[in-house]
Structure formats: structure tokens, C-alpha cells
Motif scaffolding. Structure first.
Motif, PDB file in Angstrom:
ATOM      1  N   ASP A 110       0.359  -6.001 -11.388  1.00 39.11           N
ATOM      2  CA  ASP A 110       0.347  -7.433 -11.090  1.00 39.11           C
ATOM      3  C   ASP A 110      -0.913  -8.169 -11.537  1.00 39.11           C
ATOM      4  O   ASP A 110      -0.849  -9.275 -12.065  1.00 39.11           O
ATOM      5  CB  ASP A 110       0.516  -7.661  -9.585  1.00 39.11           C
ATOM      6  CG  ASP A 110       1.971  -7.545  -9.184  1.00 39.11           C
ATOM      7  OD1 ASP A 110       2.841  -7.642 -10.063  1.00 39.11           O
ATOM      8  OD2 ASP A 110       2.225  -7.365  -7.979  1.00 39.11           O
ATOM      9  N   LYS A 142      -1.135 -13.206  -7.023  1.00 41.34           N
ATOM     10  CA  LYS A 142      -2.441 -13.180  -7.682  1.00 41.34           C
ATOM     11  C   LYS A 142      -2.617 -14.332  -8.671  1.00 41.34           C
ATOM     12  O   LYS A 142      -3.727 -14.588  -9.133  1.00 41.34           O
ATOM     13  CB  LYS A 142      -2.667 -11.832  -8.341  1.00 41.34           C
ATOM     14  CG  LYS A 142      -2.804 -10.718  -7.297  1.00 41.34           C
ATOM     15  CD  LYS A 142      -3.186  -9.401  -7.907  1.00 41.34           C
ATOM     16  CE  LYS A 142      -3.526  -8.387  -6.821  1.00 41.34           C
ATOM     17  NZ  LYS A 142      -2.301  -7.899  -6.158  1.00 41.34           N
ATOM     18  N   GLY A 184      -3.732  -4.197   0.504  1.00 42.64           N
ATOM     19  CA  GLY A 184      -4.212  -3.055  -0.278  1.00 42.64           C
ATOM     20  C   GLY A 184      -5.717  -3.077  -0.335  1.00 42.64           C
ATOM     21  O   GLY A 184      -6.404  -2.270   0.284  1.00 42.64           O
ATOM     22  N   ASN A 185      -6.237  -4.060  -1.084  1.00 48.68           N
ATOM     23  CA  ASN A 185      -7.682  -4.228  -1.155  1.00 48.68           C
ATOM     24  C   ASN A 185      -8.205  -5.151  -0.063  1.00 48.68           C
ATOM     25  O   ASN A 185      -9.396  -5.401   0.043  1.00 48.68           O
ATOM     26  CB  ASN A 185      -8.072  -4.787  -2.532  1.00 48.68           C
ATOM     27  CG  ASN A 185      -8.855  -3.775  -3.332  1.00 48.68           C
ATOM     28  OD1 ASN A 185      -9.579  -2.958  -2.762  1.00 48.68           O
ATOM     29  ND2 ASN A 185      -8.732  -3.828  -4.639  1.00 48.68           N
TER      30      ASN A 185
HETATM   31  C1  LIG Z   1      -2.377  -7.136  -4.966  1.00 48.95           C
HETATM   32  C2  LIG Z   1      -1.117  -7.135  -4.170  1.00 48.95           C
HETATM   33  C3  LIG Z   1      -1.119  -6.891  -2.778  1.00 48.95           C
HETATM   34  C4  LIG Z   1      -2.369  -6.518  -2.017  1.00 48.95           C
HETATM   35  O1  LIG Z   1      -3.261  -7.576  -1.879  1.00 48.95           O
HETATM   36  P1  LIG Z   1      -4.778  -7.288  -1.430  1.00 48.95           P
HETATM   37  O2  LIG Z   1      -5.444  -8.595  -1.506  1.00 48.95           O
HETATM   38  O3  LIG Z   1      -5.311  -6.300  -2.429  1.00 48.95           O
HETATM   39  O4  LIG Z   1      -4.733  -6.704  -0.069  1.00 48.95           O
HETATM   40  C5  LIG Z   1       0.084  -6.976  -2.096  1.00 48.95           C
HETATM   41  N1  LIG Z   1       1.240  -7.245  -2.748  1.00 48.95           N
HETATM   42  C6  LIG Z   1       1.276  -7.476  -4.078  1.00 48.95           C
HETATM   43  C7  LIG Z   1       2.585  -7.743  -4.723  1.00 48.95           C
HETATM   44  C8  LIG Z   1       0.115  -7.439  -4.843  1.00 48.95           C
HETATM   45  O5  LIG Z   1       0.161  -7.653  -6.162  1.00 48.95           O
END
Ligand SMILES: *Cc1c(COP(=O)(O)O)cnc(C)c1O
Length: 450
Positions: A150, A107, A268-269
Motif C-alpha cells: 500500500d 495512506k 500495524g505501525n
Molecule cells: C498501513 C496500513 C495499516 C496500518 O496502519 P499503521 O498506521 O501502520 O498502524 C492498516 N491497514 C492498511 C490497509 C494499511 O495500508
């Protein structure tokens, strides 16, 4: 470049407005009116460009003239001033390590790009108001963000010291790891951490209520710093360009051929994987996409049944992917013309449970001498399933966080302590500063208005 709202009820805006407001007035997500198409000649040139120049060329059409070229070049160079190595784990699976940034998770790139864009726009506004003889120097934006770990650190680090932007981070007390907590509570300056006596869902509910609160929005220009914001979402495309540059170096033969670069993204998102699909739509030669999910399997099920059933987030060991209603999935559908057949041709998804996640960390450590974090492990397990059904294929997994961010799970699986990287060692000497807050909106609003 103009952006339209996927809610279809709001006017088109430019990149600047989309970045400052985050979401459209109709609560839809912004999406570019047309996806830039790189020519074959451009793509060929991309093979050998340095990272900063490549980043500039990829982002320029999206920024659409709202940032001058020199400034955009500088923003891009600063955003990606660390490594994105492609590391071979097995003969068919490589890991694109996205955890070499300041807060050890992917991120960082989105947060660093977005913060610098908002900083630029804030300077621009300040200069404009000076010209008009006004001395108003109120912040253009207050970034409000809920984090399960995160996002908070990446946003705090990315926005630290950015003039004209204040950041308020809500995080659940006792539910983030030591390193994560220090990353988001030791910045000071324009960064404030609220330690909420509740869960991540409570934090997120407070942030959602804040965006709906007319009174609060009169006093503050609130924006979010999650992947809904185009300035955080779009630069994530760069990972795929960087992976591809290294892939070509590794595998291209004398005729210029190389195996398809299939990509497995722990999701996730669905912001990260959706950015990858944008990169492909703009001409980057990529193979198939695999969304690796934990027990939060809305999309996995949708692909199998064509029924989209959101649910409450389920807690797992890969907690950054504990999302029951992935906000960027609508963007994926938009890329694929909202066509279910197109979707099934472009994307496969597997759901991996916690037991498999842990045993994968243990096995890969033992067999391949590589330490996966829980999110990378979900991707690795999904990659193995995908490859078992597609003989001779190869895949890249995105390793989205450093294993040290999830010490309990990883150390138990590998039976060893993980060394804390030198780049975050300094945090251990720092003093946490946070403001305790009850887990309800009234308490938050009172604090904001005081
Ligand atoms: C945020 C995150 C994800 C998921 O990413 P998305 O863009 O929300 O699908 C996966 N792994 C880690 C370590 C993250 O911080």
C-alpha cells in the motif's frame, strides 16, 4: 511550532526540517513541543466547516508558519479532494471508509500532504538559490521507501511530478497484488520502482542500511515517506475530524448530546491510531480507542502484561499490519506522559487471527451486505469484542483499504468476484516498468552510485 526528538539527543527543529529529514540525527522520532488545544468554541465551529477549511485549521498550528497560509490552504484542499464517508454496517458499528483516494488505501492522505509540502519547500529553496545567483537545481530530497504493497502506490501517486523530489520504491517481487504493482510501477517521471528478489523485510533492511550509509548520504539527501515522517503522520488526524463531523450529524439530539464516538483502528505501525490520539489530545470529543491487531500483537501483549517484547513480523492475511516492532508506539506513550496507567485508560487492544478475519469478512457480507477488506475485518472483529464488554456503546471502525486490493482473501471469503473500481481500471492497460534488483545492500548501493 517546534519539534523535539524522542531520542532527546538532537536539537529542536521546525516543521520544514522535520519533514525534509524525516528522522532526527539521534534516530529518534520527531514530536511537537506542545499539542495544539482547540477551544470549545472552535470545536463547535468545526461541526459545520467544509473539509478543506477544517483540514487547514487542524494542520496550521503544526506547520507553524513554514508554509504561507494561501499555499497551505491549497495543499490541504488538494490532499483531501475525495470522500471519507461514514457508512452504517450494524446498529452499533459504522465504517469510516478511507479508501476513496487515488490508490484505494488510507495512506493517500499522508502521502499527498507530505509530497506537496516537500514540493513547496523545494520551490522555496530554488527561489532562494536564484536570489543568490546560483543555478543549482539538484533535488532537495530523495525519498526512499520500502513497501509491502500500500505505501508504495500511495507514495508514487502522491509524489508523481513533484519538482525537486525523486522517489525510489523497493518492493518484493511477486509478493504484492496486481493492482498494487501497477500502482507503483507505471508512474514514470520522478518515480522509480526497484523489484527486489526477496521479501518485504529484505526491502526494509536495504532502506535502513541506506540511511546509515555515510557515503550514500553525502550524495543524496535521503528521507523516508513512512509514518515516521511528521508530514505523513500528522495529516492522518483529519480522518477523525471528518468521522466526528458525520457522527454528530447522525446522532446529535436537540440538547446537543450524542453517544461517545469510540474508534477501532486496524494497526500495524500505530501511526494512524496515534494520529487519532493526537486529535483527541487537541480537544476533539472522542470516546475510547481500540487497536485492532493481527497476530503481530506486541501492543496487545504489552497492555496485558506491561512487558514490551518486539518480535519478527509474522505474515498474515492483513499484511499491511505485519509489523513486529511498531515504530509509532513511542509517540503514543509520549502523548500519555509515558504512564502505563494512562495508557490502559486510553487504549484497549485485541489480536485477531486469520481464521476469524476471514470468517468475519464472510459473515458481514452475508448478514450486513458489506464487503470488508482483511484490515477492516480485523477492526470489525475487535469492535465486536469491545462492544460485547461495553453495553449500549457504539463504535466506528476505520476501513483502511478497498477490498479489491486483497482479491484472493476477500473473493474466497465472500464466494464472489469483486468488481475493479472504475478509478483504477485504467491501470490494467498500463505497462509495468521496474528495475530488477538482488536482495542485498551491495547491489542497491552499486545501482544508486552508478
Ligand atoms: C498501513 C496500513 C495499516 C496500518 O496502519 P499503521 O498506521 O501502520 O498502524 C492498516 N491497514 C492498511 C490497509 C494499511 O495500508
Amino acid at each position: 511550532m517546534q519539534y523535539y526528538s524522542l531520542g532527546k539527543q538532537s536539537p529542536h527543529v521546525n516543521f520544514k526540517t522535520a519533514a525534509i529529514t524525516g528522522q532526527a540525527p539521534d534516530k529518534g522520532l520527531y514530536f511537537p513541543i506542545d499539542i495544539p488545544k482547540f477551544t470549545a468554541a472552535q470545536i463547535e465551529r468545526f461541526k459545520t466547516l467544509d473539509k478543506a477549511s477544517l483540514a487547514f485549521e487542524v494542520m496550521k498550528p503544526y506547520v507553524g508558519g513554514t508554509i504561507d497560509d494561501d499555499s497551505l490552504q491549497e495543499i490541504c484542499a488538494e490532499t483531501i479532494n475525495f470522500d471519507f464517508p461514514l457508512v452504517t454496517i450494524t446498529s452499533s458499528i459504522s465504517s469510516l471508509e478511507l479508501f476513496h483516494g487515488p490508490t484505494l488505501a488510507f495512506k493517500d492522505v499522508g502521502a499527498r500532504f507530505m509530497s506537496r509540502c516537500l514540493g513547496y519547500f523545494s520551490q522555496q529553496e530554488k527561489a532562494a538559490s536564484k536570489l543568490l545567483g546560483s543555478n543549482i537545481s539538484s533535488p532537495i530530497t530523495t525519498v526512499l521507501v520500502a513497501t509491502s504493497g500500500d505505501t508504495g502506490g500511495a507514495v508514487a501517486n502522491g509524489f508523481l511530478g513533484v519538482e525537486g523530489v525523486n522517489v525510489i520504491i523497493l518492493y518484493p517481487k511477486g509478493k504484492v497484488s496486481l493492482i498494487q504493482e501497477l500502482q507503483l510501477t507505471t508512474c514514470g517521471q520522478n518515480i522509480t520502482a526497484l523489484e527486489v528478489d526477496g521479501s518485504f523485510d529484505d526491502c526494509q533492511a536495504i532502506v535502513k542500511d541506506a540511511f546509515m550509509d555515510g557515503e550514500l548520504n553525502q550524495q543524496y539527501n535521503l528521507t523516508s515517506a513512512n509514518s515516521i515522517n511528521v508530514a505523513r503522520w500528522l495529516p492522518q488526524q483529519l480522518y477523525y475530524f471528518f468521522a466526528w463531523q458525520q457522527w454528530v450529524k447522525l446522532y446529535q439530539d436537540e440538547q446537543g448530546n450524542y453517544p461517545a464516538m469510540n474508534i477501532v483502528v486496524p494497526s500495524g505501525n500505530f501511526g494512524n491510531i496515534c494520529a487519532g490520539m493526537m486529535a483527541k489530545a487537541s480537544g476533539l470529543p472522542m470516546g475510547h480507542f481500540v487497536a485492532a491487531c493481527n497476530a503481530n500483537d506486541v501492543v496487545t501483549r504489552y497492555l496485558a502484561t506491561e512487558k514490551y517484547a518486539i518480535h519478527q513480523a509474522i505474515a498474515t492475511v492483513s499484511n499491511a499490519m505485519d509489523v513486529g516492532n511498531p515504530s509509532n508506539f513511542v509517540r503514543i506513550m509520549e502523548i500519555l506522559q509515558n504512564n502505563f496507567t494512562h495508557l490502559t485508560q486510553a487504549l484497549t487492544s485485541y489480536s485477531i487471527n486469520d481464521a476469524t478475519t476471514k470468517s468475519t469478512i464472510a459473515r458481514v457480507y452475508k448478514t450486513n451486505n458489506y464487503t470488508l477488506d482483511p484490515h477492516g475485518a480485523v477492526a470489525f472483529a475487535a469492535a465486536e469484542i469491545y462492544l460485547s464488554k461495553n453495553n449500549f456503546a457504539k463504535a466506528v471502525i476505520l476501513e483502511t483499504a478497498h477490498p479489491v486490493k486483497f482479491p484472493e482473501v476477500v473473493e474466497e471469503a465472500i464466494g464472489e468476484k469483486i468488481a475493479i473500481p472504475a478509478s483504477v481500471q485504467f491501470l490494467l492497460d498500463k505497462q509495468k516498468v521496474s528495475i530488477p534488483l538482488a536482495a542485498n545492500y551491495a547491489a542497491f548501493k552499486q545501482w544508486m552510485l552508478q
